[in-house]
Design an enzyme around this catalytic site. Structure first.
Site, PDB file in Angstrom:
ATOM      1  N   ASP A 128      23.370 -90.504  12.221  1.00  0.00           N
ATOM      2  CA  ASP A 128      22.778 -89.702  13.292  1.00  0.00           C
ATOM      3  C   ASP A 128      21.667 -90.512  13.947  1.00  0.00           C
ATOM      4  O   ASP A 128      20.705 -90.918  13.284  1.00  0.00           O
ATOM      5  CB  ASP A 128      22.225 -88.392  12.730  1.00  0.00           C
ATOM      6  CG  ASP A 128      21.919 -87.389  13.836  1.00  0.00           C
ATOM      7  OD1 ASP A 128      22.600 -87.432  14.882  1.00  0.00           O
ATOM      8  OD2 ASP A 128      21.006 -86.576  13.663  1.00  0.00           O
ATOM      9  N   HIS A 135      13.989 -85.304  24.008  1.00  0.00           N
ATOM     10  CA  HIS A 135      13.830 -84.584  22.738  1.00  0.00           C
ATOM     11  C   HIS A 135      12.785 -85.267  21.866  1.00  0.00           C
ATOM     12  O   HIS A 135      11.923 -84.603  21.271  1.00  0.00           O
ATOM     13  CB  HIS A 135      15.169 -84.533  21.999  1.00  0.00           C
ATOM     14  CG  HIS A 135      15.079 -83.990  20.608  1.00  0.00           C
ATOM     15  ND1 HIS A 135      14.897 -82.650  20.331  1.00  0.00           N
ATOM     16  CD2 HIS A 135      15.134 -84.619  19.395  1.00  0.00           C
ATOM     17  CE1 HIS A 135      14.861 -82.467  19.015  1.00  0.00           C
ATOM     18  NE2 HIS A 135      14.995 -83.652  18.422  1.00  0.00           N
ATOM     19  N   GLU A 200      21.141 -78.458  16.907  1.00  0.00           N
ATOM     20  CA  GLU A 200      20.839 -79.651  17.694  1.00  0.00           C
ATOM     21  C   GLU A 200      22.051 -80.014  18.539  1.00  0.00           C
ATOM     22  O   GLU A 200      23.156 -80.194  18.020  1.00  0.00           O
ATOM     23  CB  GLU A 200      20.437 -80.829  16.797  1.00  0.00           C
ATOM     24  CG  GLU A 200      19.081 -80.630  16.138  1.00  0.00           C
ATOM     25  CD  GLU A 200      18.527 -81.878  15.494  1.00  0.00           C
ATOM     26  OE1 GLU A 200      17.305 -81.951  15.328  1.00  0.00           O
ATOM     27  OE2 GLU A 200      19.328 -82.780  15.155  1.00  0.00           O
ATOM     28  N   GLU A 202      24.266 -82.383  20.438  1.00  0.00           N
ATOM     29  CA  GLU A 202      24.496 -83.823  20.386  1.00  0.00           C
ATOM     30  C   GLU A 202      25.894 -84.186  20.884  1.00  0.00           C
ATOM     31  O   GLU A 202      26.813 -83.364  20.896  1.00  0.00           O
ATOM     32  CB  GLU A 202      24.333 -84.354  18.959  1.00  0.00           C
ATOM     33  CG  GLU A 202      22.978 -84.050  18.333  1.00  0.00           C
ATOM     34  CD  GLU A 202      22.703 -84.867  17.088  1.00  0.00           C
ATOM     35  OE1 GLU A 202      23.302 -85.961  16.939  1.00  0.00           O
ATOM     36  OE2 GLU A 202      21.882 -84.416  16.257  1.00  0.00           O
ATOM     37  N   ASP A 234      24.142 -80.896  14.804  1.00  0.00           N
ATOM     38  CA  ASP A 234      23.528 -81.323  13.548  1.00  0.00           C
ATOM     39  C   ASP A 234      22.507 -80.262  13.135  1.00  0.00           C
ATOM     40  O   ASP A 234      21.310 -80.403  13.371  1.00  0.00           O
ATOM     41  CB  ASP A 234      22.864 -82.690  13.727  1.00  0.00           C
ATOM     42  CG  ASP A 234      22.495 -83.324  12.401  1.00  0.00           C
ATOM     43  OD1 ASP A 234      23.267 -83.167  11.445  1.00  0.00           O
ATOM     44  OD2 ASP A 234      21.448 -83.982  12.325  1.00  0.00           O
ATOM     45  N   ARG A 238      14.280 -76.606   9.724  1.00  0.00           N
ATOM     46  CA  ARG A 238      13.022 -77.207  10.160  1.00  0.00           C
ATOM     47  C   ARG A 238      11.912 -77.092   9.123  1.00  0.00           C
ATOM     48  O   ARG A 238      11.084 -78.001   9.003  1.00  0.00           O
ATOM     49  CB  ARG A 238      12.567 -76.560  11.479  1.00  0.00           C
ATOM     50  CG  ARG A 238      13.542 -76.699  12.634  1.00  0.00           C
ATOM     51  CD  ARG A 238      13.777 -78.137  13.018  1.00  0.00           C
ATOM     52  NE  ARG A 238      14.604 -78.243  14.224  1.00  0.00           N
ATOM     53  CZ  ARG A 238      15.093 -79.374  14.703  1.00  0.00           C
ATOM     54  NH1 ARG A 238      14.847 -80.508  14.062  1.00  0.00           N
ATOM     55  NH2 ARG A 238      15.839 -79.380  15.789  1.00  0.00           N
ATOM     56  N   GLN A 241      12.665 -79.569   6.406  1.00  0.00           N
ATOM     57  CA  GLN A 241      12.447 -80.901   6.940  1.00  0.00           C
ATOM     58  C   GLN A 241      10.962 -81.253   7.008  1.00  0.00           C
ATOM     59  O   GLN A 241      10.564 -82.381   6.694  1.00  0.00           O
ATOM     60  CB  GLN A 241      13.062 -81.006   8.342  1.00  0.00           C
ATOM     61  CG  GLN A 241      12.984 -82.388   8.961  1.00  0.00           C
ATOM     62  CD  GLN A 241      13.685 -82.453  10.304  1.00  0.00           C
ATOM     63  OE1 GLN A 241      14.198 -81.455  10.811  1.00  0.00           O
ATOM     64  NE2 GLN A 241      13.727 -83.636  10.892  1.00  0.00           N
ATOM     65  N   LYS A 254      19.192 -81.622   6.588  1.00  0.00           N
ATOM     66  CA  LYS A 254      20.275 -81.959   7.511  1.00  0.00           C
ATOM     67  C   LYS A 254      21.644 -81.991   6.836  1.00  0.00           C
ATOM     68  O   LYS A 254      22.667 -81.894   7.509  1.00  0.00           O
ATOM     69  CB  LYS A 254      20.019 -83.345   8.118  1.00  0.00           C
ATOM     70  CG  LYS A 254      18.747 -83.464   8.930  1.00  0.00           C
ATOM     71  CD  LYS A 254      18.935 -82.943  10.331  1.00  0.00           C
ATOM     72  CE  LYS A 254      17.752 -83.317  11.213  1.00  0.00           C
ATOM     73  NZ  LYS A 254      17.979 -82.941  12.611  1.00  0.00           N
ATOM     74  N   THR A 258      27.218 -80.257   9.243  1.00  0.00           N
ATOM     75  CA  THR A 258      27.236 -80.763  10.616  1.00  0.00           C
ATOM     76  C   THR A 258      28.550 -80.310  11.221  1.00  0.00           C
ATOM     77  O   THR A 258      29.609 -80.521  10.614  1.00  0.00           O
ATOM     78  CB  THR A 258      27.123 -82.294  10.656  1.00  0.00           C
ATOM     79  OG1 THR A 258      25.890 -82.697  10.065  1.00  0.00           O
ATOM     80  CG2 THR A 258      27.191 -82.814  12.083  1.00  0.00           C
ATOM     81  N   GLU A 375      12.210 -77.008  20.292  1.00  0.00           N
ATOM     82  CA  GLU A 375      11.595 -77.321  21.586  1.00  0.00           C
ATOM     83  C   GLU A 375      11.425 -76.076  22.446  1.00  0.00           C
ATOM     84  O   GLU A 375      10.376 -75.871  23.068  1.00  0.00           O
ATOM     85  CB  GLU A 375      12.458 -78.332  22.332  1.00  0.00           C
ATOM     86  CG  GLU A 375      12.630 -79.660  21.625  1.00  0.00           C
ATOM     87  CD  GLU A 375      13.776 -80.453  22.218  1.00  0.00           C
ATOM     88  OE1 GLU A 375      13.556 -81.152  23.218  1.00  0.00           O
ATOM     89  OE2 GLU A 375      14.901 -80.356  21.682  1.00  0.00           O
TER      90      GLU A 375
END
Length: 428
Positions: A128, A135, A200, A202, A234, A238, A241, A254, A258, A375
């Site tokens: 990844d 971002h 996420e 991607e 992905d 949070r 993390q 993570k 996925t 975000e």
């Protein structure tokens, strides 16, 4: 090969289809009623069974079809560009209006609604990246307001090695993960379900031909090692993390799942939608020579519109449509896909057919273009209100995230990626 004039197909649902007209021809792995997986080509609301139509191919196109006989695309990816292009050219002829293959429609064509989709390939390795600069800046501002980007970002394509064993196709449930988190104001962690689950947005990149261990792929050759593209989510825990990522980066936050869209859109299908890599802002460093190729800078980027939608259990009960959260684009990638391939292999790391890259979250610079709830809600400080009256800081059980991708250009048929879906279910 590009087709400046749209061509009609005898597969009626493909004509004008949002994602899968004749000009796309993405490949995927499907099965019917528990049958062995096989390779198909998406055409409108149908799937062409390549093995069922095998006798309609010859030469390099037949070589490509035979490489799909095992029910995975790895061997096909390994063949490289030549057989892939030959297969595409033959498919364009066979599926065009007036082709003799139409007489065998019942034999070679299946309704997509009757099929189950699988992962396109056996994924040995997954990396990844973090090439979405908007971002990176948005997240950096949350934690380092005065220094959102670390000094290495504009010199090196940042990435980390992810977990291939938990990559799943669209539609697979997303089990809320458990792990250690540090409560606000606390000094010791607690263990339990993630409370700040996020998505996420991607782009997924499928590797074609690999390289021998110890060799590197030159930037000028890197595009030849890319077999195709998909959508990739992905999923991120949070709160887990935030506690685990220093000093080595993501781990359990993570690796729980996925999600990828099941269709591989080839590099050839995307050829009309290539564009120049956006010029770097004044003052940004030039890439080091091993990452700089003028052809790649002139046409190594893509114009792919990316969309995120959310539907909750309550919205589905009320028959409310999915609510758009994000509309972004791949043009916000600071590094090209070729640069990612060149950098990944420059130390002699062996890439293999079927390896998967994630681009990293692709956000735009404006509100409405952010590719994660982290975000959008500024880390949970600004909840969003949904059409149902519900509010969200992060994802709750029963929420479904839908990713979509689409390419449009005047004079060319629009093509899409299908959907990448995942519904959150409670932790065990």
């Amino acid at each position: 090969m590009t087709e400046p004039t749209p061509t009609r197909s005898w597969v009626a649902s493909a004509n004008g289809h949002r994602d899968f007209p004749l000009q796309n021809l993405p490949l995927g792995v499907f099965s019917i009623n528990g049958s062995a997986p096989r390779i198909g080509v998406a055409m409108g609301d149908c799937i062409l069974d390549l093995q069922a139509a095998r006798d309609a191919f010859d030469g390099e196109a037949l070589r490509a079809v035979d490489a799909t006989a095992g029910g995975q695309l790895n061997a096909f990816f390994e063949l490289g560009r030549g057989p892939r292009v030959a297969l595409r050219e033959r498919l364009l002829a066979l599926l065009a209006q007036g082709s003799a293959l139409q007489a065998r429609e019942a034999e070679v064509l299946h309704r997509a609604a009757d099929c189950q989709m699988h992962l396109p390939a056996k994924i040995n390795d997954y990396t990844d990246f973090y090439v979405g600069i908007e971002h990176a800046q948005n997240v950096g501002k949350l934690f380092r307001p005065d220094n959102p980007l670390l000094p290495n970002y504009k010199y090196v394509p940042i990435g980390y090695h992810g977990r291939a064993s938990t990559i799943r196709p669209s539609g697979t449930e997303v089990r809320r993960p458990k792990g250690q988190t540090l409560p606000a104001g606390g000094s010791e962690p607690i263990f339990g379900p993630c409370a700040r689950l996020d998505y996420e947005l991607e782009l997924g990149i499928w590797i074609g031909q690999g390289n021998a261990m110890g060799d590197s792929i030159a930037i000028g050759d890197a595009a030849e090692h890319i077999a195709g593209f998909c959508l990739l989510n992905d999923w991120s825990a949070r709160d887990i993390q935030a506690w685990e990522y220093q000093p080595l980066g993501p781990f359990l936050s993570k690796s729980f799942i996925t999600s990828v869209s099941p269709w591989v859109v080839t590099a050839e299908a995307l050829a009309p939608f290539r564009q120049a890599q956006p010029a770097r802002p004044e003052g940004d460093p030039q890439p080091l020579p091993y990452l700089l190729d003028q052809r790649d800078q002139a046409a190594g980027a893509f114009n792919i519109e990316l969309e995120v939608l959310l539907t909750t259990a309550s919205m589905r009960e009320q028959n409310l449509p999915a609510q758009r959260l994000t509309l972004s684009n791949t043009q916000y990638m600071y590094w090209t896909v070729a640069q990612m391939v060149a950098h990944h292999s420059v130390n002699g790391c062996q890439l293999q057919a079927g390896d998967l890259f994630g681009s990293g979250t692709l956000s735009g610079p404006q509100p409405g273009q952010f590719g994660s709830l982290l975000e959008i809600t500024e880390g949970g400080k600004k909840p969003i209100e949904l059409a149902s009256g519900e509010v969200r800081k992060f994802l709750e059980d029963g929420d479904e995230i839908i990713l979509r991708g689409r390419c449009s250009r005047d004079g060319f048929a629009s093509i899409g990626f299908g959907e990448c879906r995942g519904t959150v279910v409670a932790a065990r």
